[in-house]
Design a protein around this motif. Structure first.
Motif, PDB file in Angstrom:
ATOM      1  N   LEU A   1      -5.561  -4.695 -10.208  1.00 53.42           N
ATOM      2  CA  LEU A   1      -4.944  -4.654 -10.971  1.00 53.42           C
ATOM      3  C   LEU A   1      -3.038  -4.964 -10.493  1.00 53.42           C
ATOM      4  O   LEU A   1      -2.502  -5.276 -10.858  1.00 53.42           O
ATOM      5  N   ARG A   2      -2.959  -6.111  -8.942  1.00 54.13           N
ATOM      6  CA  ARG A   2      -2.199  -6.356  -8.493  1.00 54.13           C
ATOM      7  C   ARG A   2      -2.859  -7.472  -7.346  1.00 54.13           C
ATOM      8  O   ARG A   2      -3.633  -8.413  -7.366  1.00 54.13           O
ATOM      9  N   VAL A   3      -1.068  -8.834  -7.436  1.00 56.54           N
ATOM     10  CA  VAL A   3      -1.494 -10.029  -6.758  1.00 56.54           C
ATOM     11  C   VAL A   3      -1.671  -9.937  -5.473  1.00 56.54           C
ATOM     12  O   VAL A   3      -0.368  -9.976  -5.083  1.00 56.54           O
TER      13      VAL A   3
ATOM     14  N   SER B   1      -9.523  -4.218  -0.241  1.00 49.62           N
ATOM     15  CA  SER B   1      -8.834  -3.194  -0.904  1.00 49.62           C
ATOM     16  C   SER B   1      -8.754  -1.718  -0.552  1.00 49.62           C
ATOM     17  O   SER B   1      -9.568  -0.549  -0.836  1.00 49.62           O
ATOM     18  N   LYS B   2      -7.385  -1.744  -2.061  1.00 42.59           N
ATOM     19  CA  LYS B   2      -7.148   0.302  -1.467  1.00 42.59           C
ATOM     20  C   LYS B   2      -6.991   0.366  -3.442  1.00 42.59           C
ATOM     21  O   LYS B   2      -6.304  -0.879  -4.063  1.00 42.59           O
ATOM     22  N   PRO B   3      -6.459   1.619  -3.249  1.00 40.98           N
ATOM     23  CA  PRO B   3      -6.626   2.020  -5.125  1.00 40.98           C
ATOM     24  C   PRO B   3      -5.386   1.398  -5.375  1.00 40.98           C
ATOM     25  O   PRO B   3      -4.550   0.743  -6.112  1.00 40.98           O
ATOM     26  N   GLU B   4      -3.837   1.725  -4.125  1.00 41.14           N
ATOM     27  CA  GLU B   4      -2.801   1.538  -4.180  1.00 41.14           C
ATOM     28  C   GLU B   4      -1.810   0.585  -3.970  1.00 41.14           C
ATOM     29  O   GLU B   4      -1.295  -0.196  -3.545  1.00 41.14           O
ATOM     30  N   ASP B   5      -2.993   1.304  -1.726  1.00 41.23           N
ATOM     31  CA  ASP B   5      -1.653   0.076  -1.319  1.00 41.23           C
ATOM     32  C   ASP B   5      -1.892  -1.696  -1.310  1.00 41.23           C
ATOM     33  O   ASP B   5      -3.403  -1.756  -1.184  1.00 41.23           O
ATOM     34  N   TYR B   6      -1.258  -2.114  -1.395  1.00 39.47           N
ATOM     35  CA  TYR B   6      -1.385  -4.127  -1.078  1.00 39.47           C
ATOM     36  C   TYR B   6      -0.067  -4.551   0.116  1.00 39.47           C
ATOM     37  O   TYR B   6       0.923  -4.581  -0.152  1.00 39.47           O
ATOM     38  N   VAL B   7      -0.576  -5.325   0.104  1.00 37.63           N
ATOM     39  CA  VAL B   7       0.489  -6.501   0.729  1.00 37.63           C
ATOM     40  C   VAL B   7       0.733  -7.851  -0.575  1.00 37.63           C
ATOM     41  O   VAL B   7      -0.088  -8.326  -0.448  1.00 37.63           O
ATOM     42  N   ALA B   8       1.827  -7.974  -0.899  1.00 40.71           N
ATOM     43  CA  ALA B   8       2.290  -9.050  -2.217  1.00 40.71           C
ATOM     44  C   ALA B   8       1.735 -10.070  -1.217  1.00 40.71           C
ATOM     45  O   ALA B   8       1.439 -11.241  -1.944  1.00 40.71           O
ATOM     46  N   ARG B   9       2.826 -10.428  -0.329  1.00 41.63           N
ATOM     47  CA  ARG B   9       3.117 -11.900   0.407  1.00 41.63           C
ATOM     48  C   ARG B   9       2.609 -11.655   1.759  1.00 41.63           C
ATOM     49  O   ARG B   9       3.667 -11.291   2.364  1.00 41.63           O
TER      50      ARG B   9
ATOM     51  N   VAL C   1      -4.425 -17.333  -4.346  1.00 41.98           N
ATOM     52  CA  VAL C   1      -4.169 -15.865  -5.157  1.00 41.98           C
ATOM     53  C   VAL C   1      -5.061 -15.208  -5.125  1.00 41.98           C
ATOM     54  O   VAL C   1      -6.074 -15.869  -5.050  1.00 41.98           O
ATOM     55  N   ILE C   2      -4.251 -14.183  -4.269  1.00 43.67           N
ATOM     56  CA  ILE C   2      -5.742 -13.045  -4.304  1.00 43.67           C
ATOM     57  C   ILE C   2      -6.313 -11.715  -5.048  1.00 43.67           C
ATOM     58  O   ILE C   2      -5.414 -11.152  -4.826  1.00 43.67           O
ATOM     59  N   LYS C   3      -7.767 -11.426  -5.416  1.00 47.10           N
ATOM     60  CA  LYS C   3      -6.988  -9.877  -6.570  1.00 47.10           C
ATOM     61  C   LYS C   3      -8.674  -9.710  -6.562  1.00 47.10           C
ATOM     62  O   LYS C   3      -9.661  -9.928  -6.552  1.00 47.10           O
ATOM     63  N   PRO C   4      -8.976  -7.851  -6.296  1.00 48.57           N
ATOM     64  CA  PRO C   4      -9.880  -7.364  -6.488  1.00 48.57           C
ATOM     65  C   PRO C   4     -10.435  -6.923  -6.962  1.00 48.57           C
ATOM     66  O   PRO C   4      -9.409  -6.656  -7.798  1.00 48.57           O
TER      67      PRO C   4
END
Length: 259
Positions: free
Chosen positions: A48-50, A118-126, A91-94
């Motif tokens: 649910l994150r880009v 891919s992590k449940p909440e952690d992500y790097v936007a850019r 643009v990447i989405k798991p």
């Protein structure tokens, strides 16, 4: 099937690069910046994150990016900017967390090999990249361009400030080496100007000598600025000479006598 010693050695070399620590640095607008070629960049995404992988400005994709897990990961291209300065984005989405795969991006400049987690909440936007080799090259290129611009400016300042009618263009050029032959020779009644070809500019510059009435070579005051030999006198005959001895290549320049 067991691996051969060569294959095991290759795997170890690859594993060293894959596991080598590479520390990213903060960039503008939330970018996480990796140094290109210094190790394996890792992009952490979340459902649910880009996440965005940003390429160098003006860099263009060559073919479709290849991803190890095309079922549970979605990737799509995007662009921003204008004309030659456009920047390509991936643009990447798991679709789920706990995924681990890799991504290959090929462009007209280089190939990117990226690890995706891919992590449940952690992500790097850019994610973006720094290109030290390109920056070093561009510094030298800028210096060369500045020097060439200064040479052109200096050459223009020495060109005759006279009408075309006051210039004399009747010079004959003879020689077997076509690349050495001047593009144009003219004088303003005081100085002689010899415009050389672009090919001659990029090679060793030939020496200019004046030929006296007895055919003997005489040294003459001249200077080379950009693509122009500027000679501080008129002459009836001269030679451009490249090399020495029997292997020397020569081009003769002769001024037509006014009737």
């Amino acid at each position: 099937m067991p691996l051969t010693p060569t294959a095991r050695a290759a795997v170890k070399v690859s594993e060293k690069w894959l596991t080598e620590a590479t520390t990213p640095s903060p960039g503008p607008d939330g970018r996480v910046v990796f140094t290109y070629g210094a190790g394996l960049p890792t992009v952490v995404c979340a459902p649910l994150r880009v996440c965005i992988v940003e390429l160098q400005a003006g860099e263009q994709l060559v073919g479709e990016p290849q991803i190890g897990d095309a079922v549970r990961w979605n990737i799509a291209p995007a662009l921003y900017g204008k004309a030659d300065g456009q920047t390509t984005l991936i643009v990447i989405k798991p679709q789920d967390s706990g995924l681990d795969t890799n991504l290959l991006i090929t462009t007209d400049r280089r190939a990117y090999y990226v690890r995706l987690l891919s992590k449940p909440e952690d992500y790097v936007a850019r994610v973006a990249f720094a290109y030290p080799a390109d920056e070093d090259s561009s510094k030298w290129q800028k210096q060369i361009e500045n020097q060439q611009a200064q040479d052109r400016k200096n050459t223009i300042s020495e060109l005759p400030n006279k009408s075309l009618d006051a210039l004399f263009f009747d010079y004959h050029v003879k020689g077997k080496n076509e690349a050495m032959k001047p593009v144009r020779v003219f004088d303003d009644g005081e100085k002689t100007f010899i415009k050389i070809s672009r090919e001659t500019q990029t090679r060793e510059a030939p020496v200019l000598v004046v030929l006296g009435r007895d055919g003997k070579q005489e040294m003459v005051n001249y200077r080379v600025k950009g693509d122009m030999y500027i000679v501080d006198r008129l002459f009836d005959r001269a030679e451009l000479i490249l090399g020495t001895g029997k292997k020397a290549q020569k081009v003769e320049i002769e001024r037509e006598r006014k009737s």
